[in-house]
Write a protein that holds these residues in place. Structure first.
Motif, PDB file in Angstrom:
ATOM      1  N   GLY A   1      23.877  25.624  10.026  1.00 56.59           N
ATOM      2  CA  GLY A   1      22.687  25.455   9.401  1.00 56.59           C
ATOM      3  C   GLY A   1      22.377  23.801   9.511  1.00 56.59           C
ATOM      4  O   GLY A   1      21.498  23.037   9.530  1.00 56.59           O
ATOM      5  N   LEU A   2      23.594  23.219   8.598  1.00 58.75           N
ATOM      6  CA  LEU A   2      23.492  21.915   8.460  1.00 58.75           C
ATOM      7  C   LEU A   2      23.549  21.112   9.754  1.00 58.75           C
ATOM      8  O   LEU A   2      22.761  20.019   9.638  1.00 58.75           O
ATOM      9  CB  LEU A   2      24.615  21.588   7.383  1.00 58.75           C
ATOM     10  N   TYR A   3      24.454  21.658  10.615  1.00 54.65           N
ATOM     11  CA  TYR A   3      24.305  20.535  11.870  1.00 54.65           C
ATOM     12  C   TYR A   3      23.005  20.703  12.361  1.00 54.65           C
ATOM     13  O   TYR A   3      22.355  19.735  13.057  1.00 54.65           O
ATOM     14  CB  TYR A   3      25.244  21.432  13.134  1.00 54.65           C
ATOM     15  N   LEU A   4      22.189  21.803  12.276  1.00 57.68           N
ATOM     16  CA  LEU A   4      20.970  21.885  12.914  1.00 57.68           C
ATOM     17  C   LEU A   4      19.573  21.010  11.983  1.00 57.68           C
ATOM     18  O   LEU A   4      19.029  20.346  12.931  1.00 57.68           O
ATOM     19  CB  LEU A   4      20.504  23.478  13.211  1.00 57.68           C
TER      20      LEU A   4
ATOM     21  N   ARG B   1       7.362  17.730  18.406  1.00 52.75           N
ATOM     22  CA  ARG B   1       7.034  18.938  17.543  1.00 52.75           C
ATOM     23  C   ARG B   1       7.326  20.101  17.643  1.00 52.75           C
ATOM     24  O   ARG B   1       7.847  20.899  16.833  1.00 52.75           O
ATOM     25  CB  ARG B   1       5.470  19.093  17.602  1.00 52.75           C
ATOM     26  N   THR B   2       7.575  20.385  19.080  1.00 50.03           N
ATOM     27  CA  THR B   2       8.082  21.787  19.538  1.00 50.03           C
ATOM     28  C   THR B   2       9.524  21.983  19.092  1.00 50.03           C
ATOM     29  O   THR B   2      10.097  22.988  18.651  1.00 50.03           O
ATOM     30  CB  THR B   2       7.767  21.931  20.951  1.00 50.03           C
ATOM     31  N   LEU B   3      10.433  20.656  19.452  1.00 47.82           N
ATOM     32  CA  LEU B   3      11.626  20.864  19.005  1.00 47.82           C
ATOM     33  C   LEU B   3      11.965  20.863  17.381  1.00 47.82           C
ATOM     34  O   LEU B   3      12.777  21.737  17.111  1.00 47.82           O
ATOM     35  CB  LEU B   3      12.256  19.552  19.499  1.00 47.82           C
ATOM     36  N   ILE B   4      11.053  20.196  16.867  1.00 44.87           N
ATOM     37  CA  ILE B   4      11.214  20.500  15.257  1.00 44.87           C
ATOM     38  C   ILE B   4      11.173  21.767  14.846  1.00 44.87           C
ATOM     39  O   ILE B   4      11.777  22.180  14.095  1.00 44.87           O
ATOM     40  CB  ILE B   4      10.203  19.614  14.722  1.00 44.87           C
ATOM     41  N   ARG B   5      10.002  22.258  15.404  1.00 45.25           N
ATOM     42  CA  ARG B   5       9.802  23.911  15.130  1.00 45.25           C
ATOM     43  C   ARG B   5      10.970  24.688  15.677  1.00 45.25           C
ATOM     44  O   ARG B   5      11.507  25.648  14.946  1.00 45.25           O
ATOM     45  CB  ARG B   5       8.535  24.282  15.814  1.00 45.25           C
ATOM     46  N   GLN B   6      11.463  24.395  16.819  1.00 45.64           N
ATOM     47  CA  GLN B   6      12.640  25.382  17.420  1.00 45.64           C
ATOM     48  C   GLN B   6      13.658  25.173  16.443  1.00 45.64           C
ATOM     49  O   GLN B   6      14.334  26.005  16.157  1.00 45.64           O
ATOM     50  CB  GLN B   6      12.757  24.940  18.761  1.00 45.64           C
ATOM     51  N   ILE B   7      14.332  23.945  16.232  1.00 44.78           N
ATOM     52  CA  ILE B   7      15.550  23.417  15.571  1.00 44.78           C
ATOM     53  C   ILE B   7      15.408  24.201  14.180  1.00 44.78           C
ATOM     54  O   ILE B   7      16.428  24.531  13.751  1.00 44.78           O
ATOM     55  CB  ILE B   7      15.736  22.036  15.771  1.00 44.78           C
ATOM     56  N   SER B   8      14.369  23.910  13.602  1.00 45.11           N
ATOM     57  CA  SER B   8      14.115  24.186  12.150  1.00 45.11           C
ATOM     58  C   SER B   8      14.357  25.646  11.877  1.00 45.11           C
ATOM     59  O   SER B   8      14.888  26.144  11.124  1.00 45.11           O
ATOM     60  CB  SER B   8      12.951  23.333  11.383  1.00 45.11           C
ATOM     61  N   GLN B   9      13.584  26.425  12.986  1.00 48.57           N
ATOM     62  CA  GLN B   9      13.624  28.052  12.880  1.00 48.57           C
ATOM     63  C   GLN B   9      15.032  28.311  13.312  1.00 48.57           C
ATOM     64  O   GLN B   9      15.599  29.360  12.318  1.00 48.57           O
ATOM     65  CB  GLN B   9      13.009  28.687  14.242  1.00 48.57           C
ATOM     66  N   HIS B  10      15.667  27.532  13.836  1.00 47.85           N
ATOM     67  CA  HIS B  10      17.167  28.028  14.156  1.00 47.85           C
ATOM     68  C   HIS B  10      17.871  27.882  12.925  1.00 47.85           C
ATOM     69  O   HIS B  10      18.858  28.620  12.597  1.00 47.85           O
ATOM     70  CB  HIS B  10      17.389  27.200  15.407  1.00 47.85           C
ATOM     71  N   ALA B  11      17.704  26.731  12.386  1.00 49.64           N
ATOM     72  CA  ALA B  11      18.474  26.121  10.955  1.00 49.64           C
ATOM     73  C   ALA B  11      18.334  27.218  10.085  1.00 49.64           C
ATOM     74  O   ALA B  11      19.273  27.762   9.347  1.00 49.64           O
ATOM     75  CB  ALA B  11      18.201  24.772  10.659  1.00 49.64           C
ATOM     76  N   HIS B  12      17.097  27.615   9.934  1.00 44.65           N
ATOM     77  CA  HIS B  12      16.843  28.532   8.751  1.00 44.65           C
ATOM     78  C   HIS B  12      17.329  30.011   9.065  1.00 44.65           C
ATOM     79  O   HIS B  12      17.734  30.820   8.055  1.00 44.65           O
ATOM     80  CB  HIS B  12      15.155  28.889   8.797  1.00 44.65           C
TER      81      HIS B  12
ATOM     82  N   VAL C   1      26.878  22.783  21.121  1.00 47.65           N
ATOM     83  CA  VAL C   1      28.306  22.605  21.303  1.00 47.65           C
ATOM     84  C   VAL C   1      29.134  23.149  20.229  1.00 47.65           C
ATOM     85  O   VAL C   1      30.136  24.021  20.333  1.00 47.65           O
ATOM     86  CB  VAL C   1      28.749  21.184  21.821  1.00 47.65           C
ATOM     87  N   ARG C   2      29.061  22.668  18.939  1.00 45.96           N
ATOM     88  CA  ARG C   2      29.723  22.830  17.913  1.00 45.96           C
ATOM     89  C   ARG C   2      29.837  24.182  17.504  1.00 45.96           C
ATOM     90  O   ARG C   2      30.690  24.892  17.062  1.00 45.96           O
ATOM     91  CB  ARG C   2      29.433  21.658  16.857  1.00 45.96           C
ATOM     92  N   VAL C   3      28.406  24.546  17.511  1.00 42.62           N
ATOM     93  CA  VAL C   3      28.156  25.900  17.041  1.00 42.62           C
ATOM     94  C   VAL C   3      28.887  27.107  17.834  1.00 42.62           C
ATOM     95  O   VAL C   3      29.583  27.981  17.506  1.00 42.62           O
ATOM     96  CB  VAL C   3      26.767  26.299  16.823  1.00 42.62           C
ATOM     97  N   CYS C   4      28.794  26.672  19.217  1.00 44.97           N
ATOM     98  CA  CYS C   4      29.349  27.791  20.031  1.00 44.97           C
ATOM     99  C   CYS C   4      30.748  27.811  19.918  1.00 44.97           C
ATOM    100  O   CYS C   4      31.465  28.919  20.268  1.00 44.97           O
ATOM    101  CB  CYS C   4      28.960  27.348  21.585  1.00 44.97           C
ATOM    102  N   LYS C   5      31.385  26.779  19.775  1.00 48.76           N
ATOM    103  CA  LYS C   5      32.965  26.738  19.564  1.00 48.76           C
ATOM    104  C   LYS C   5      33.365  27.872  18.269  1.00 48.76           C
ATOM    105  O   LYS C   5      34.201  28.451  18.343  1.00 48.76           O
ATOM    106  CB  LYS C   5      33.473  25.380  19.070  1.00 48.76           C
ATOM    107  N   GLU C   6      32.566  27.947  17.315  1.00 49.68           N
ATOM    108  CA  GLU C   6      32.753  28.447  15.970  1.00 49.68           C
ATOM    109  C   GLU C   6      32.108  30.033  16.285  1.00 49.68           C
ATOM    110  O   GLU C   6      32.652  30.839  15.567  1.00 49.68           O
ATOM    111  CB  GLU C   6      32.267  27.743  14.952  1.00 49.68           C
ATOM    112  N   GLU C   7      31.145  30.210  16.880  1.00 47.89           N
ATOM    113  CA  GLU C   7      30.583  31.401  17.098  1.00 47.89           C
ATOM    114  C   GLU C   7      31.367  32.654  17.695  1.00 47.89           C
ATOM    115  O   GLU C   7      31.366  33.801  17.344  1.00 47.89           O
ATOM    116  CB  GLU C   7      29.249  31.341  17.904  1.00 47.89           C
TER     117      GLU C   7
END
Lengths: 93, 333
Positions: free
Chosen positions: B95-98, B48-59, B168-174
């Protein structure tokens, strides 16, 4: 309305290499899945070829079967070339 | 950060001796640095915590497109416009990766997205500030993406496989995002006095909100301690904020810009910069929905979702029609 189905995306990065799983995405059909995969996963020259597979069609091994599936490979160390000593005098093998 | 004050649902952090056999095996895997994968057993709280964290991150990635989209049609040159478009497209990709990573935990993207649109799940406080001058676009890349990288690089080592691979993917582009931002601010800081004033104005407005991104001090927080035990949070909010300040101050000095903090000074003893008090009341107001742009951001996302509904439905109806025809043709043959 229903959600778009999920697709698993595989990209071949260069000639000679195998397609590799890179992630997943949603699309209404296979053609759109390819188009979306191009936008989502190949913005920086990552690929020369894309496969998309409906995620629902993937059958995965269960983590609970890990031992049954993979333990037999662990105890057959003679399957690795390093199991066999090569005499000093024999330089290349 | 892109996910702020994530609730773990835990009252206190358990020791190994208080855990069930399954929980203990799970924690020992994490302690040994073994990644948890989607089909592995995991405690409900972790999931549940991961869903919260990853979805916040994606949003945050998705809503983060809006302040930048504000300037696409007004970019001063074709080069800057092309770069800005590429960056905004990347944010959609992130957002889509997340969302995909969140989906491996047993929720669907549309469910998760509905929680953004209803206001149930937040996105980062930083995207509730307006981009009022062109230098803001550079400053957002430099400071906001710079702060995001601080957090996302350690997350590449987080315990959940799909999340760490997305990072990892995000950081490469960030890194492109931060550099193009700094390059833009540099062009203005070295430009005419008016341009330099615009760059300074942007820094004045973005500095404090950027520091707030890391969230309140979490030394005493149960949720933070639990997330660290689960290795879905690697460094504390204060550690990340300090790293960000230490890295950014010399970058501002090079540009000849002044960081809007009279208390900012190098501390010889600690080897870090000391900085002034953050206005946490402002942060709380923004998180509670009362920032300068909260309502506008959400309204824009809801409108895009509703306006796109006929199109999403039509594509699916078309796909179903085509597949029915294929089945009919196969039967006839």
């Amino acid at each position: 309305m229903k959600e778009w189905p999920l697709w698993e995306v595989f990209i071949r990065s260069q000639h000679g290499l195998a397609h590799k799983h890179v992630g997943s995405l949603h699309a209404p059909d296979a053609e759109m899945a390819i188009n979306n995969a191009r936008d989502v996963y190949t913005r920086r020259n990552e690929g020369l070829s894309i496969w998309v597979v409906p995620a629902a069609e993937v059958t995965a091994s269960s983590p609970a079967d890990k031992e049954a599936l993979f333990e037999p490979a662990n105890n057959k160390i003679y399957r690795h070339p390093t199991f066999f000593p090569v005499p000093e005098e024999v330089k290349h093998m | 950060m892109y996910a702020q004050m994530v609730d773990t649902g835990m009252k206190r952090v358990q020791g190994l001796d208080e855990m069930s056999a399954e929980e203990r095996a799970f924690q020992e895997k994490i302690d040994a640095g073994i990644k948890i994968e989607a089909k592995d057993w995991m405690p409900e709280g972790y999931r549940r915590t991961l869903i919260r964290q990853i979805s916040q991150h994606a949003h945050s990635e998705i809503v983060g497109q809006l302040p930048e989209g504000n300037w696409v049609t007004r970019a001063p040159t074709l080069k800057r416009k092309a770069i800005l478009l590429a960056k905004i497209q990347d944010e959609a990709g992130h957002g889509l990766y997340l969302y995909s990573a969140a989906e491996t935990l047993g929720v669907t993207r549309d469910q998760v997205y509905a929680d953004l649109l209803s206001g149930k799940v937040k996105y980062s406080s930083i995207f509730n500030y307006p981009t009022t001058n062109w230098a803001d676009i550079g400053t957002v890349g430099w400071l906001v993406d710079g702060a995001a990288i601080m957090n996302q690089i350690p997350l590449c080592r987080c315990s959940y496989g799909p999340y760490s691979r997305a990072m990892v993917r995000v950081c490469k582009e960030e890194s492109f995002h931060q550099r193009q931002g700094y390059d833009l601010v540099m062009a203005m800081a070295k430009g005419t006095p008016e341009q330099k004033a615009m760059a300074q104005d942007a820094l004045n407005r973005w500095w404090w909100p950027a520091l707030m991104m890391f969230g309140p001090s979490d030394g005493e927080s149960v949720h933070s301690a639990q997330s660290m035990q689960w290795k879905i949070k690697i460094l504390s909010n204060d550690e990340l904020r300090q790293k960000f300040v230490d890295q950014t101050v010399p970058q501002a000095e090079y540009l000849g810009l002044t960081i809007p903090d009279p208390d900012l000074k190098w501390n010889e003893d600690t080897g870090h910069y000391d900085f002034g008090e953050i206005d946490w009341e402002e942060f709380r107001q923004v998180v509670a929905g009362n920032g300068p742009c909260n309502r506008d951001r959400l309204r824009t996302r809801v409108k895009a979702w509703e306006d796109g509904e006929w199109f999403r439905d039509a594509l699916l109806a078309h796909a179903e029609k085509k597949s029915e025809r294929q089945v009919a043709t196969a039967k006839a043959a």
